[in-house]
Motif scaffolding. Sequence first.
Motif, short mmCIF file in Angstrom:
data_model
loop_
_atom_site.label_atom_id
_atom_site.label_comp_id
_atom_site.label_asym_id
_atom_site.label_seq_id
_atom_site.Cartn_x
_atom_site.Cartn_y
_atom_site.Cartn_z
N TYR A 174 -15.43 3.83 2.91
CA TYR A 174 -15.25 2.38 3.11
C TYR A 174 -14.06 2.04 4.01
CZ TYR A 174 -18.69 1.86 -0.59
OH TYR A 174 -19.85 1.92 -1.33
N HIS A 182 -5.45 3.88 2.01
CA HIS A 182 -5.29 4.88 0.94
C HIS A 182 -4.53 4.31 -0.27
CE1 HIS A 182 -4.35 8.74 -0.90
NE2 HIS A 182 -3.06 8.62 -0.61
N CYS A 209 0.85 -1.21 0.00
CA CYS A 209 0.00 0.00 0.00
C CYS A 209 0.88 1.25 0.00
CB CYS A 209 -0.91 0.03 1.23
SG CYS A 209 -2.28 -1.12 1.15
N GLU A 216 -9.90 8.92 -4.78
CA GLU A 216 -9.62 7.86 -3.77
C GLU A 216 -10.10 8.26 -2.40
OE1 GLU A 216 -8.65 5.46 -0.90
OE2 GLU A 216 -7.64 7.40 -0.82
N GLY A 268 -6.62 1.93 -2.30
CA GLY A 268 -7.59 2.67 -3.10
C GLY A 268 -6.93 3.27 -4.34
N LEU A 292 -12.66 -2.25 -7.78
CA LEU A 292 -13.49 -1.83 -6.65
C LEU A 292 -14.10 -3.01 -5.88
CD1 LEU A 292 -15.29 1.34 -8.08
CD2 LEU A 292 -13.46 1.26 -6.38
N LEU A 329 -12.07 -4.25 -3.19
CA LEU A 329 -12.03 -3.37 -2.01
C LEU A 329 -13.32 -3.45 -1.21
CD1 LEU A 329 -10.55 0.00 -3.37
CD2 LEU A 329 -9.42 -1.58 -1.81
N VAL A 389 -10.93 1.98 3.49
CA VAL A 389 -9.87 1.15 2.90
C VAL A 389 -8.54 1.89 3.04
CG1 VAL A 389 -11.46 0.16 1.21
CG2 VAL A 389 -10.12 2.17 0.56
N TYR A 400 -14.84 5.49 -11.78
CA TYR A 400 -15.24 4.41 -10.85
C TYR A 400 -15.69 3.18 -11.64
CZ TYR A 400 -15.17 7.55 -6.72
OH TYR A 400 -14.80 8.38 -5.70
N LEU A 418 -13.26 6.89 -1.35
CA LEU A 418 -13.26 5.45 -1.01
C LEU A 418 -12.79 5.23 0.42
CD1 LEU A 418 -11.57 3.76 -4.12
CD2 LEU A 418 -14.00 3.93 -3.60
N SER A 419 -11.63 5.84 0.77
CA SER A 419 -11.12 5.57 2.13
C SER A 419 -11.96 6.29 3.18
CB SER A 419 -9.62 5.88 2.26
OG SER A 419 -9.25 7.06 1.63
N VAL A 479 -16.20 -2.48 -2.51
CA VAL A 479 -17.02 -1.34 -2.92
C VAL A 479 -18.03 -1.81 -3.97
CG1 VAL A 479 -17.00 0.94 -4.00
CG2 VAL A 479 -15.15 0.28 -2.45
#
Length: 390
Positions: free
Chosen positions: A280, A284, A193, A273, A287, A348, A351, A282, A386, A276-277, A353
Amino acid sequence: MQAMENFIFQNPTRIIFGKGTEAETGRETAKHAKKVLLHFGGGSIRKSGLHDRVCKSLKDAGVGYLELGGVKPNPRLSLVREGIRICRENKLEMIIAVGGGSVIDSAKAIAIGVPHAGDVWDFYLKKIPVTESLPVGVVLTIPAAGSETSNGSVITNEEGWYKKDAGGECMRPKFAIMNPELTFTLPPYQTACGAADIMAHVMERYFTRVPSVDFTDRLCEATLRAIIDNVPVVLAKPDDYAARAEIMWAGTIAHNDLLGTGRIGDWASHMIEHELSGIYDVAHGAGLAVIFPAWMKHVYKNDVARFARFAVNVWGVEPRFDRPERTALEGIRRLKSFFRDIGLPTSLPELGVKDDRLEEMAKKATAAGPLGNFVKLGKDDVVSIYRLAQ
Ligand code: NZQ
Ligand code: ZN
């Protein structure tokens, strides 16, 4: 103008790099403060023994400290508020962050919140500029966010799950202690990551429309290559000091603004991103591994030559002068497969999503106006990105 943009470059953070350097924490801190807040995350620094070493160093230098642990990845506003309260009640003069981007960003938020009479979240809503901060010192444990020398902080407000950034030159840490040995304990996923985030910081700057920025193009390409070459080494051998050191230093250079000098960076992928974080929770970097290749697919036609250069100089793709678009697409494919090879998600669904909130996230991401500079992106573009990431 057919050349690099005017710029000011000043990054005052003192870097203390190498084996055993955490022993310098106390001496470096004592230059700025007598009583500090020691801020850290969920426990990795206790497990590794780093917590004890930092405390000893502070005590040896005659620095008093109170402790506030528990910073979560995607750091929360509620803990920032608690930190501000502790600092005010105890007249603490500096924040020492021991950890990664989340701990450092939380420390920076506390540091700007203490001298500010109003609500610290107002800085993140950009209602007021950041002009004052307590000093922050860093002992870095994960190369990733680059917050150890950056002028920004990213915080998640649990009320509405808004993830937002605040920035100001006074927020750059006074010092950053960087011992690559401290990163030996990183789980493979966190290592990967971090790598994705470092690469994203370079690529946000690399994909620019400013012409004739060849020197910084080359610095960007070299930084990306350093990550690509060294990450597989540490995934196979986590205690490879040489490779860990390369990654750690590259991670700082990627985000200390040197690589962006004279350029106009893009930053749309980061904003896309953050939704998303924020929602959700997640990591970084994970994402970004999903979003960046999708962003590339959406925009590459606007400057095929730049994407072809990326493919050739970063990924060693054989150039097809008759079919530059094919070369460009091969570079994007290699990036995505690199992320997959180092254990990151690239879609996604991986993750967690689902597609039911894509519109909502795109709306939130573009609420303040179009995103990006390489290409300006509206809400529909963000939804398309997305969808490309599904
Ligand atoms: O909490 P602990 O127990 O310490 O565990 C952490 C955390 O779970 C673990 N970890 C860190 N160092 C370790 C370790 N585990 C074992 N050994 C070690 N040596 O790693 C996990 C992730 O830590 P975190 O601090 O969240 O990672 P990172 O450095 O990637 O920071 C991510 C945050 O930085 C923000 C991101 O949005 C995200 O919130 N960013 C900040 C930026 C800035 N201020 O300039 C720019 C970036 O683009 C980014 O947005
Ligand atoms: Zn980032």
